[in-house]
Design an enzyme around this catalytic site. Structure first.
Site, PDB file in Angstrom:
ATOM      1  N   ASN A 135      31.359  31.447  -3.774  1.00  0.00           N
ATOM      2  CA  ASN A 135      30.532  32.387  -4.554  1.00  0.00           C
ATOM      3  C   ASN A 135      29.189  31.764  -4.964  1.00  0.00           C
ATOM      4  O   ASN A 135      28.462  32.341  -5.760  1.00  0.00           O
ATOM      5  CB  ASN A 135      31.292  32.852  -5.798  1.00  0.00           C
ATOM      6  CG  ASN A 135      31.635  31.703  -6.743  1.00  0.00           C
ATOM      7  OD1 ASN A 135      31.295  30.551  -6.487  1.00  0.00           O
ATOM      8  ND2 ASN A 135      32.316  32.008  -7.830  1.00  0.00           N
ATOM      9  N   HIS A 137      28.861  28.821  -6.608  1.00  0.00           N
ATOM     10  CA  HIS A 137      28.892  27.980  -7.812  1.00  0.00           C
ATOM     11  C   HIS A 137      28.558  26.525  -7.482  1.00  0.00           C
ATOM     12  O   HIS A 137      28.816  26.047  -6.377  1.00  0.00           O
ATOM     13  CB  HIS A 137      30.218  28.108  -8.569  1.00  0.00           C
ATOM     14  CG  HIS A 137      31.395  27.374  -7.988  1.00  0.00           C
ATOM     15  ND1 HIS A 137      32.659  27.896  -8.006  1.00  0.00           N
ATOM     16  CD2 HIS A 137      31.526  26.164  -7.376  1.00  0.00           C
ATOM     17  CE1 HIS A 137      33.498  27.040  -7.443  1.00  0.00           C
ATOM     18  NE2 HIS A 137      32.830  25.981  -7.044  1.00  0.00           N
ATOM     19  N   GLU A 142      29.497  28.983 -12.761  1.00  0.00           N
ATOM     20  CA  GLU A 142      29.905  30.132 -11.957  1.00  0.00           C
ATOM     21  C   GLU A 142      28.833  31.226 -12.052  1.00  0.00           C
ATOM     22  O   GLU A 142      28.014  31.224 -12.969  1.00  0.00           O
ATOM     23  CB  GLU A 142      31.232  30.699 -12.498  1.00  0.00           C
ATOM     24  CG  GLU A 142      32.416  29.751 -12.375  1.00  0.00           C
ATOM     25  CD  GLU A 142      32.952  29.589 -10.946  1.00  0.00           C
ATOM     26  OE1 GLU A 142      32.444  30.251 -10.023  1.00  0.00           O
ATOM     27  OE2 GLU A 142      33.880  28.779 -10.773  1.00  0.00           O
TER      28      GLU A 142
HETATM   29  C1  F6R Z   1      33.626  19.703  -7.961  1.00  0.00           C
HETATM   30  C2  F6R Z   1      32.534  20.686  -7.990  1.00  0.00           C
HETATM   31  C3  F6R Z   1      32.675  21.991  -7.282  1.00  0.00           C
HETATM   32  C4  F6R Z   1      32.914  21.818  -5.787  1.00  0.00           C
HETATM   33  C5  F6R Z   1      33.001  23.169  -5.075  1.00  0.00           C
HETATM   34  C6  F6R Z   1      33.338  23.015  -3.601  1.00  0.00           C
HETATM   35  O1  F6R Z   1      33.266  18.514  -8.627  1.00  0.00           O
HETATM   36  O2  F6R Z   1      31.527  20.428  -8.601  1.00  0.00           O
HETATM   37  O3  F6R Z   1      31.532  22.778  -7.494  1.00  0.00           O
HETATM   38  O4  F6R Z   1      31.874  21.063  -5.231  1.00  0.00           O
HETATM   39  O5  F6R Z   1      33.960  23.971  -5.695  1.00  0.00           O
HETATM   40  O6  F6R Z   1      34.639  22.516  -3.501  1.00  0.00           O
HETATM   41  P1  F6R Z   1      35.249  22.114  -2.078  1.00  0.00           P
HETATM   42  O7  F6R Z   1      34.415  20.978  -1.580  1.00  0.00           O
HETATM   43  O8  F6R Z   1      36.651  21.695  -2.367  1.00  0.00           O
HETATM   44  O9  F6R Z   1      35.120  23.321  -1.196  1.00  0.00           O
END
Ligand code: F6R
Length: 245
Positions: A135, A137, A142
């Site tokens: 999304n 974030h 978010e």
């Molecule tokens: C975690 C963080 C999150 C992740 C995001 C992608 O420290 O800041 O924003 O970077 O949710 O997560 P993955 O890499 O697991 O798809």
């Protein structure tokens, strides 16, 4: 300026980002690295550990700060981001413990965000590494009606709590709140690298490059405000996003 870099695949993209981080450390051994957790960065951290073992990079003076953590999870909890960092990077390199700055999920959250705000008031992140949610974030920022500038506490969405249930034995153990750097902290970094691999992240990246808007409904769009920002994607994502080069 925001630049798109399309790598052949996630392995090549991770190699490129490892090179960028290592170059930052070569130029400034005391650089402050901003770090994320999650699936996207696992291969990158493995490369950094390999390069350290091979004597190609030295973290002896490097400083690190992590972007987020769950409220209520101590560093000893295997789902905490502190645990993740230890497993994937800190324990396998010579990053000094006193140079590691993390939110402490076991401490009072108000105190923790004040402590992080003080730290980031006194230190500038030289290179900030981010993943991105489907999304858009970044950290735990978010999509919302507004941006929040400083470090803050986030109430996790019900869908996030549901999604996290698989990692915990009981529903009541799943964290309901998290600590995150704010959008103001992200845009103050000297350089930001956002990594996104695979078609499931394509929609967010297509929206990011689709217009010039900085939109709180797409938190990663704040990268357009950063003096030097790179979005490193693989060809699978670029093709799905209509950004193939
Ligand atoms: C975690 C963080 C999150 C992740 C995001 C992608 O420290 O800041 O924003 O970077 O949710 O997560 P993955 O890499 O697991 O798809």
């Amino acid at each position: 300026m925001l630049e798109l870099i399309v790598a052949q695949n996630a392995a090549q993209g991770s190699r490129m980002v490892a090179d960028m981080l290592e170059e930052t450390l070569t130029n400034n051994p005391r650089a402050l690295l901003g770090l994320a957790t999650g699936g996207t960065v696992v291969d990158l951290y493995a490369l950094l550990c390999q390069d350290y073992a091979a004597g190609r990079v030295d973290f002896g003076q490097a400083r690190t700060v992590n972007v987020d953590e769950y409220v209520g999870l101590p560093a000893s909890h295997d789902q905490s981001f502190a645990w993740f960092m230890r497993q994937h990077l800190f324990a396998k390199t010579n990053i000094a413990q006193e140079n590691v700055y993390l939110f402490n999920g076991a401490e009072d959250p108000q105190q923790e965000i004040a402590r992080m705000a003080d730290f980031l008031g006194a230190h500038t992140i030289d290179i900030l590494l981010l993943g991105v949610g489907t999304n858009g974030h970044i950290g735990f920022n978010e999509p919302d009606r507004t941006f929040i500038g400083p470090p803050h506490i986030v109430e996790l969405a019900e869908e996030t709590i549901q999604a996290n249930m698989r990692f915990f034995q009981r529903r009541e153990d799943v964290p309901r709140r998290a600590l995150t750097l704010g959008i103001g902290d992200v845009v103050k970094a000297k350089k930001v690298i956002l990594m996104a691999f695979g078609p499931q992240k394509a929609e967010a990246i297509a929206r990011l490059f689709g217009d010039d808007l900085i939109d709180p409904q797409l938190p990663c769009s704040v990268l357009k405000l950063v003096p030097e920002a790179y979005v490193v994607v693989d060809q699978a994502l670029a093709a799905a996003a209509g950004l193939a080069q």
